[in-house]
Design a protein around this motif. Structure first.
Motif, PDB file in Angstrom:
ATOM      1  N   MET A   1      -0.400  12.879 -18.650  1.00  0.00           N
ATOM      2  CA  MET A   1      -0.592  11.916 -17.687  1.00  0.00           C
ATOM      3  C   MET A   1      -0.507  10.587 -18.464  1.00  0.00           C
ATOM      4  O   MET A   1      -1.422  10.321 -19.316  1.00  0.00           O
ATOM      5  N   ASP A   2       0.413   9.844 -18.471  1.00  0.00           N
ATOM      6  CA  ASP A   2       0.790   8.724 -19.119  1.00  0.00           C
ATOM      7  C   ASP A   2       0.704   7.429 -18.371  1.00  0.00           C
ATOM      8  O   ASP A   2       1.460   7.084 -17.511  1.00  0.00           O
ATOM      9  N   PHE A   3      -0.708   6.761 -18.524  1.00  0.00           N
ATOM     10  CA  PHE A   3      -0.812   5.568 -17.540  1.00  0.00           C
ATOM     11  C   PHE A   3       0.156   4.387 -17.694  1.00  0.00           C
ATOM     12  O   PHE A   3       0.203   3.506 -16.941  1.00  0.00           O
ATOM     13  N   ALA A   4       0.570   4.374 -18.910  1.00  0.00           N
ATOM     14  CA  ALA A   4       1.799   3.222 -19.279  1.00  0.00           C
ATOM     15  C   ALA A   4       2.761   3.405 -18.352  1.00  0.00           C
ATOM     16  O   ALA A   4       3.685   2.593 -18.315  1.00  0.00           O
ATOM     17  N   ALA A   5       3.188   4.600 -18.030  1.00  0.00           N
ATOM     18  CA  ALA A   5       4.302   4.915 -17.046  1.00  0.00           C
ATOM     19  C   ALA A   5       4.451   3.991 -15.745  1.00  0.00           C
ATOM     20  O   ALA A   5       5.255   3.803 -15.114  1.00  0.00           O
ATOM     21  N   PHE A   6       3.111   3.409 -15.273  1.00  0.00           N
ATOM     22  CA  PHE A   6       3.050   2.849 -14.243  1.00  0.00           C
ATOM     23  C   PHE A   6       3.616   1.463 -14.422  1.00  0.00           C
ATOM     24  O   PHE A   6       4.188   0.851 -13.620  1.00  0.00           O
ATOM     25  N   GLY A   7       3.706   1.352 -15.761  1.00  0.00           N
ATOM     26  CA  GLY A   7       4.454  -0.281 -15.961  1.00  0.00           C
ATOM     27  C   GLY A   7       6.054  -0.122 -16.399  1.00  0.00           C
ATOM     28  O   GLY A   7       6.520  -1.131 -16.534  1.00  0.00           O
TER      29      GLY A   7
ATOM     30  N   GLN B   1       0.917  -1.167   0.046  1.00  0.00           N
ATOM     31  CA  GLN B   1      -0.150  -0.106  -0.088  1.00  0.00           C
ATOM     32  C   GLN B   1       0.877   1.241   0.131  1.00  0.00           C
ATOM     33  O   GLN B   1       0.605   2.171  -0.761  1.00  0.00           O
ATOM     34  N   PHE B   2       1.769   1.214   0.907  1.00  0.00           N
ATOM     35  CA  PHE B   2       2.801   2.371   0.912  1.00  0.00           C
ATOM     36  C   PHE B   2       3.551   2.648  -0.348  1.00  0.00           C
ATOM     37  O   PHE B   2       3.687   3.564  -0.900  1.00  0.00           O
ATOM     38  N   ALA B   3       4.000   1.568  -0.775  1.00  0.00           N
ATOM     39  CA  ALA B   3       4.805   1.530  -2.132  1.00  0.00           C
ATOM     40  C   ALA B   3       4.175   2.117  -3.082  1.00  0.00           C
ATOM     41  O   ALA B   3       4.504   3.005  -4.058  1.00  0.00           O
ATOM     42  N   CYS B   4       2.899   1.658  -3.185  1.00  0.00           N
ATOM     43  CA  CYS B   4       1.807   2.162  -4.235  1.00  0.00           C
ATOM     44  C   CYS B   4       1.763   3.580  -4.222  1.00  0.00           C
ATOM     45  O   CYS B   4       2.007   4.341  -5.319  1.00  0.00           O
ATOM     46  N   MET B   5       1.604   4.366  -3.112  1.00  0.00           N
ATOM     47  CA  MET B   5       1.551   5.477  -2.893  1.00  0.00           C
ATOM     48  C   MET B   5       2.758   6.415  -3.571  1.00  0.00           C
ATOM     49  O   MET B   5       2.579   7.493  -4.049  1.00  0.00           O
ATOM     50  N   ALA B   6       3.716   6.069  -2.990  1.00  0.00           N
ATOM     51  CA  ALA B   6       5.335   6.666  -3.457  1.00  0.00           C
ATOM     52  C   ALA B   6       5.461   6.421  -5.238  1.00  0.00           C
ATOM     53  O   ALA B   6       5.789   7.501  -5.612  1.00  0.00           O
ATOM     54  N   ARG B   7       5.204   5.133  -5.678  1.00  0.00           N
ATOM     55  CA  ARG B   7       5.169   4.988  -6.935  1.00  0.00           C
ATOM     56  C   ARG B   7       4.552   6.065  -7.857  1.00  0.00           C
ATOM     57  O   ARG B   7       4.710   6.546  -8.759  1.00  0.00           O
TER      58      ARG B   7
ATOM     59  N   THR C   1      10.209  -2.539   3.792  1.00  0.00           N
ATOM     60  CA  THR C   1      10.667  -2.424   5.123  1.00  0.00           C
ATOM     61  C   THR C   1      10.309  -0.886   5.574  1.00  0.00           C
ATOM     62  O   THR C   1      10.325  -0.334   4.435  1.00  0.00           O
ATOM     63  N   GLY C   2      10.184  -0.606   6.547  1.00  0.00           N
ATOM     64  CA  GLY C   2       9.971   1.002   6.917  1.00  0.00           C
ATOM     65  C   GLY C   2      11.050   1.937   6.642  1.00  0.00           C
ATOM     66  O   GLY C   2      10.652   2.846   6.000  1.00  0.00           O
ATOM     67  N   GLU C   3      12.271   1.389   6.635  1.00  0.00           N
ATOM     68  CA  GLU C   3      13.409   2.169   6.215  1.00  0.00           C
ATOM     69  C   GLU C   3      13.399   2.402   4.460  1.00  0.00           C
ATOM     70  O   GLU C   3      13.573   3.401   4.159  1.00  0.00           O
ATOM     71  N   ALA C   4      13.115   1.261   3.807  1.00  0.00           N
ATOM     72  CA  ALA C   4      13.122   1.183   2.497  1.00  0.00           C
ATOM     73  C   ALA C   4      11.910   2.196   2.131  1.00  0.00           C
ATOM     74  O   ALA C   4      12.104   3.027   1.152  1.00  0.00           O
ATOM     75  N   LEU C   5      10.821   1.990   2.691  1.00  0.00           N
ATOM     76  CA  LEU C   5       9.473   2.823   2.257  1.00  0.00           C
ATOM     77  C   LEU C   5       9.772   4.314   2.668  1.00  0.00           C
ATOM     78  O   LEU C   5       9.652   5.301   1.734  1.00  0.00           O
ATOM     79  N   ARG C   6      10.416   4.731   3.744  1.00  0.00           N
ATOM     80  CA  ARG C   6      10.758   6.022   3.951  1.00  0.00           C
ATOM     81  C   ARG C   6      11.867   6.562   3.041  1.00  0.00           C
ATOM     82  O   ARG C   6      11.576   7.849   2.524  1.00  0.00           O
ATOM     83  N   LYS C   7      12.623   5.988   2.793  1.00  0.00           N
ATOM     84  CA  LYS C   7      13.581   6.487   1.431  1.00  0.00           C
ATOM     85  C   LYS C   7      12.849   6.523   0.168  1.00  0.00           C
ATOM     86  O   LYS C   7      13.080   7.642  -0.678  1.00  0.00           O
ATOM     87  N   LEU C   8      11.914   5.772  -0.300  1.00  0.00           N
ATOM     88  CA  LEU C   8      11.177   5.895  -1.280  1.00  0.00           C
ATOM     89  C   LEU C   8      10.254   7.183  -1.450  1.00  0.00           C
ATOM     90  O   LEU C   8      10.177   7.884  -2.202  1.00  0.00           O
ATOM     91  N   PHE C   9       9.804   7.295   0.094  1.00  0.00           N
ATOM     92  CA  PHE C   9       8.891   8.716   0.048  1.00  0.00           C
ATOM     93  C   PHE C   9       9.638   9.738  -0.100  1.00  0.00           C
ATOM     94  O   PHE C   9       9.286  10.774  -0.609  1.00  0.00           O
TER      95      PHE C   9
ATOM     96  N   LEU D   1      10.641   2.116 -12.316  1.00  0.00           N
ATOM     97  CA  LEU D   1      10.124   2.442 -11.007  1.00  0.00           C
ATOM     98  C   LEU D   1      10.559   1.378 -10.018  1.00  0.00           C
ATOM     99  O   LEU D   1      10.697   0.288 -10.135  1.00  0.00           O
ATOM    100  N   PRO D   2      10.582   1.764  -8.754  1.00  0.00           N
ATOM    101  CA  PRO D   2      10.871   0.929  -7.624  1.00  0.00           C
ATOM    102  C   PRO D   2       9.967  -0.208  -7.506  1.00  0.00           C
ATOM    103  O   PRO D   2       8.619   0.160  -7.804  1.00  0.00           O
ATOM    104  N   SER D   3      10.280  -1.324  -7.525  1.00  0.00           N
ATOM    105  CA  SER D   3       9.444  -2.418  -7.184  1.00  0.00           C
ATOM    106  C   SER D   3       8.546  -2.179  -5.797  1.00  0.00           C
ATOM    107  O   SER D   3       9.031  -1.949  -4.930  1.00  0.00           O
ATOM    108  N   LYS D   4       7.097  -2.508  -5.787  1.00  0.00           N
ATOM    109  CA  LYS D   4       6.520  -2.536  -4.778  1.00  0.00           C
ATOM    110  C   LYS D   4       6.508  -3.627  -3.852  1.00  0.00           C
ATOM    111  O   LYS D   4       6.207  -3.430  -2.622  1.00  0.00           O
TER     112      LYS D   4
END
Length: 158
Positions: free
Chosen positions: A66-72, A46-52, A84-92, A76-79
């Motif tokens: 807005m190019d929705f193909a960019a989600f693929g 859930q958190f990784a999706c928000m940051a991505r 981990t909390g540390e990895a998610l904080r860095k991604l945010f 982009l970092p893998s969800k």
């Protein structure tokens, strides 16, 4: 128009502060929680999706489209690797820096499928996405038996 964008950015910062409050309430073990059933992803997803999503929305501000193909985009970092909390904080931190840069140097509007959105409208679409995840996170916390953080709980009158 700048005042409208400033208001939208302020609203986004508030939504993000709630996201971070939720993340800070979780251990790495909590983040690995997956509710029963085939359709659920781990809580960290859930958190990784928000940051991505923020990274894709930042790109749209820069390009004006807005190019929705960019989600693929495989860059982009893998969800699933941001688990981990540390990895998610860095991604945010990365996604928030890209977002701030994109807002400061944005196209005048963003072409969405079938219409154009103002910068503030685009920002509010990202807020809506994050708020959707907040609702999902309420379910995750409830199913896992994890207490919601006090400010978040008060803001949502839970």
């Amino acid at each position: 128009m700048q005042q409208t964008n400033d208001e939208a950015v302020g609203d986004w910062k508030f939504a993000r502060s709630e996201t971070m409050e939720l993340l800070d309430a979780l251990s790495d073990e909590d983040l690995a929680f997956v509710p029963e059933g085939e359709k659920w992803q781990p809580l960290y997803y859930q958190f990784a999706c928000m940051a991505r999503t923020q990274l894709v929305y930042a790109q749209a501000l820069k390009t004006g489209s807005m190019d929705f193909a960019a989600f693929g985009d495989p860059s982009l970092p893998s969800k699933f690797e941001q688990n981990t909390g540390e990895a998610l904080r860095k991604l945010f931190a990365k996604s928030s820096a890209a977002w701030a840069d994109a807002i400061a140097d944005s196209a005048p509007n963003v072409q969405w499928p079938g219409h154009r959105a103002s910068v503030s409208g685009h920002i509010y679409r990202l807020i809506s996405h994050e708020r959707l995840h907040h609702g999902q996170l309420i379910s995750y916390f409830t199913l896992a038996g994890i207490d919601l953080p006090p400010k978040f709980k008060a803001n949502w009158a839970l």
